[in-house]
Enzyme design. Structure first.
Site, mmCIF file in Angstrom:
data_model
loop_
_atom_site.group_PDB
_atom_site.id
_atom_site.type_symbol
_atom_site.label_atom_id
_atom_site.label_comp_id
_atom_site.label_asym_id
_atom_site.label_seq_id
_atom_site.Cartn_x
_atom_site.Cartn_y
_atom_site.Cartn_z
ATOM 1 N N ALA A 77 1.311 -5.874 9.332
ATOM 2 C CA ALA A 77 2.375 -6.765 8.870
ATOM 3 C C ALA A 77 2.069 -8.222 9.224
ATOM 4 O O ALA A 77 2.264 -9.120 8.395
ATOM 5 C CB ALA A 77 3.698 -6.333 9.496
ATOM 6 N N HIS A 128 4.572 -13.452 39.784
ATOM 7 C CA HIS A 128 4.524 -12.204 40.543
ATOM 8 C C HIS A 128 5.942 -11.685 40.782
ATOM 9 O O HIS A 128 6.819 -12.487 41.127
ATOM 10 C CB HIS A 128 3.853 -12.436 41.898
ATOM 11 N N VAL A 165 -9.595 20.054 7.718
ATOM 12 C CA VAL A 165 -8.730 21.027 7.031
ATOM 13 C C VAL A 165 -9.401 21.369 5.707
ATOM 14 O O VAL A 165 -9.717 20.477 4.921
ATOM 15 C CB VAL A 165 -7.335 20.425 6.751
ATOM 16 N N SER A 210 0.848 -1.204 0.000
ATOM 17 C CA SER A 210 0.000 0.000 0.000
ATOM 18 C C SER A 210 0.876 1.245 0.000
ATOM 19 O O SER A 210 2.094 1.174 0.173
ATOM 20 C CB SER A 210 -0.890 -0.005 1.243
#
Ligand code: FAD
Ligand code: NAI
Length: 461
Positions: A316, A440, A235, A143
């Site tokens: 990915a 823990h 915008v 892309s």
């Protein structure tokens, strides 16, 4: 010169190179072409890896700067060598470029550099003049960033993510159009380095794919770090002179913002330029995505497509899962990609990571749910680490108790989410997860506690 192969892979990103390796493992004679000299695609060269390298370095700096002294670390004289930061980024990338080349060699995959264009249904020509004939082809051409028509990228001051990952110096004031995952990650990088960062987002929340509670908490946290957000804003005009001025419609009226660079991060679109899909009649949808069936076959059944080029999250690891699956399908196997358990992460501070349904999605599906939330403020390791911002939220089906979604905002959420993915892939109940022992002190105890909280049983809350 003409070359022949069983499987031609076009594109060497995380979809293409993984498909090539898997196909070679399964005995195919594989050739992988990429128009970029370096292997690894967007992810390695201009995406995941450079952005995470810069995020890690700047997070270390920012934490020392703001939290070092209270923890007994003297930071007088701490400063940034930006050019070294970029050199280190390039070193990390080139190490992996070589790593993939090594894997190709080991798996006897031929790699050619050149832009591939279809000449026939079993033949492509490269920009170098070479032709390749193939039995089967996998399209993995990825892309590219979407531009605003009135703000074409120059990658110096009008930036896509690519330019923002290769600046020569941090801008004093960075305007970011789009508060999605690229915006908040790269905005964070420059904010930590001292840039004033201001977001203009079209919708009424940031990172809209997230569960609303995480999106809200992330915005609050980034605001505390000094970033500014203008939501529900558009915008409408840009003037590029010595500085860049944006006219923005905001809920409180028209406002003017000026910066010395602008990052346009409003999404990405499939990349098929020069591939010659029309020459062979491969069908795409109006957004330019290549149409495939459940086996990733295009309308030409010997030509497959995967990754950002097809529908689904542009991630990915999604591309790589599809890469493995498509190679196995070509080899006659019957793999399955489980799209319901693909995690998503934003590598901000705190990180956000999620798998499964958001609360809003469960409402849209009319599912009856119960939720458990546990804050990192009540987690001992998060306190030790001075990383107690955030929480874990688990959504389970009210009747069956099956986990439907795991949502984490907090340091290292990207690592913690793996537990949620395994739990969901194995269709665990919240009780089953709650009854699993967690070491823990670890951050993962917050997952156990959130799972306990689903049925009102959290211990430390
Ligand atoms: P790509 O990685 O885009 O690879 C396509 C390759 O095809 C390119 O190398 C290109 O040169 C080549 N190519 C194109 N056309 C041709 C042609 N005709 N002939 C030959 N070669 C061609 N995802 C995550 O999961 N985690 C992240 O942290 C993350 N961070 C990101 C950060 C940024 C800034 C960006 C931009 C993206 C990020 N992504 C992340 C998304 C991720 O990079 C993509 O989802 C992934 O790279 C898609 O893989 P792909 O194999 O489909 O395509
Ligand atoms: P995005 O889809 O994540 O975010 C785009 C944002 O821009 C949205 O919030 C959207 O509402 C807004 N927007 C759209 N048009 C606008 C306009 N005209 N004005 C103002 N705001 C507008 O896309 P982004 O951030 O560009 O990233 C592209 C893709 O790259 C992501 O979808 C993701 O798949 C991938 N990526 C993944 C990362 C990760 O996994 N950590 C990191 C970076 C990218």
């Amino acid at each position: 010169m003409n070359k022949n192969c069983d499987v031609l892979v076009i594109g060497s990103g995380p979809g293409g190179y993984v498909a090539a390796i898997r196909a070679a493992q399964l005995g195919k004679n594989v050739l992988c072409v990429d128009k970029r000299k370096e292997l690894g695609g967007t992810c390695l060269n201009i995406g995941c890896i450079p952005s995470k390298t810069l995020l890690h370095t700047t997070e270390s700096y920012w934490k020392l700067l703001h939290h070092g002294q209270e923890r007994g670390l003297e930071t007088t004289g701490l400063s940034v060598n930006f050019s070294q930061m970029m050199t280190n980024k390039r070193k990390v990338i080139s190490g992996f470029n070589a790593g993939i080349a090594g894997l190709f060699k080991k798996n006897k995959i031929t790699h050619l550099c050149g832009q591939a264009s279809f000449r026939g249904t079993h033949e492509v020509q490269l920009s170098t003049g070479e032709t390749i004939t193939f039995k089967e082809a996998i399209l993995a051409t990825g892309s590219e960033p979407i531009a605003l028509p009135f703000l074409p990228f120059d990658e110096k001051r009008i930036l896509s993510s690519t330019g923002a990952l290769s600046l020569e110096a941090p801008p004093q004031k960075l305007l970011v159009i789009g508060a999605g995952v690229i915006g908040v990650e790269l905005g964070s990088v420059y904010s930590r380095l001292g840039s004033e960062v201001l977001f203009i987002e079209f919708l009424d929340c940031i990172c809209p794919a997230l569960d609303h509670s995480l999106s809200k908490a992330l915005q609050e946290s980034l605001t505390r770090q000094g970033m500014q957000f203008y939501l529900s804003s558009k915008v409408i005009e840009a003037t590029v002179q010595d500085s860049i001025t944006l006219q923005v419609e905001t809920p409180s009226g028209l406002q003017t913002f000026t910066g010395d660079a602008v990052l346009v991060a409003i999404g990405r679109k499939p990349y098929t330029a020069g591939l010659g899909l029309d020459t062979v009649g491969i069908a795409t949808n109006p957004k330019g995505m290549v149409l495939v069936d459940r086996q990733f076959r295009t309308n030409l059944s010997h030509i497959f497509a995967i990754g950002d080029l097809i529908d689904g999250p542009m991630l990915a690891h999604k591309a790589s899962e599809e890469g493995v699956a498509v190679a196995e399908i070509i080899a006659g196997k019957k793999p399955l990609v489980d799209y319901s358990t693909i995690p998503q992460v934003a590598y901000t501070y705190p990180e956000v990571a999620a798998v499964g349904f958001t609360e809003k999605e469960t409402q849209a599906l009319c599912l009856t749910i119960k939720t458990g939330v546990f804050p990192f403020k009540a987690n001992s390791r998060a306190k030790c680490n001075d990383e107690d911002d955030g929480f874990v939220k688990i959504i389970a089906d009210a009747a069956s108790d099956e986990i439907l979604g795991v949502h984490i905002i907090g340091a290292h959420a990207s690592e913690l989410i793996g537990e949620g993915v395994v739990a969901m892939q194995n269709r665990m109940t919240s009780q089953g997860l709650a009854e699993t022992s967690h070491a823990h002190p670890t951050l993962s105890e917050a997952i156990k506690e959130a799972a306990l909280a689903v049925n009102g049983r959290a211990i430390h809350k």
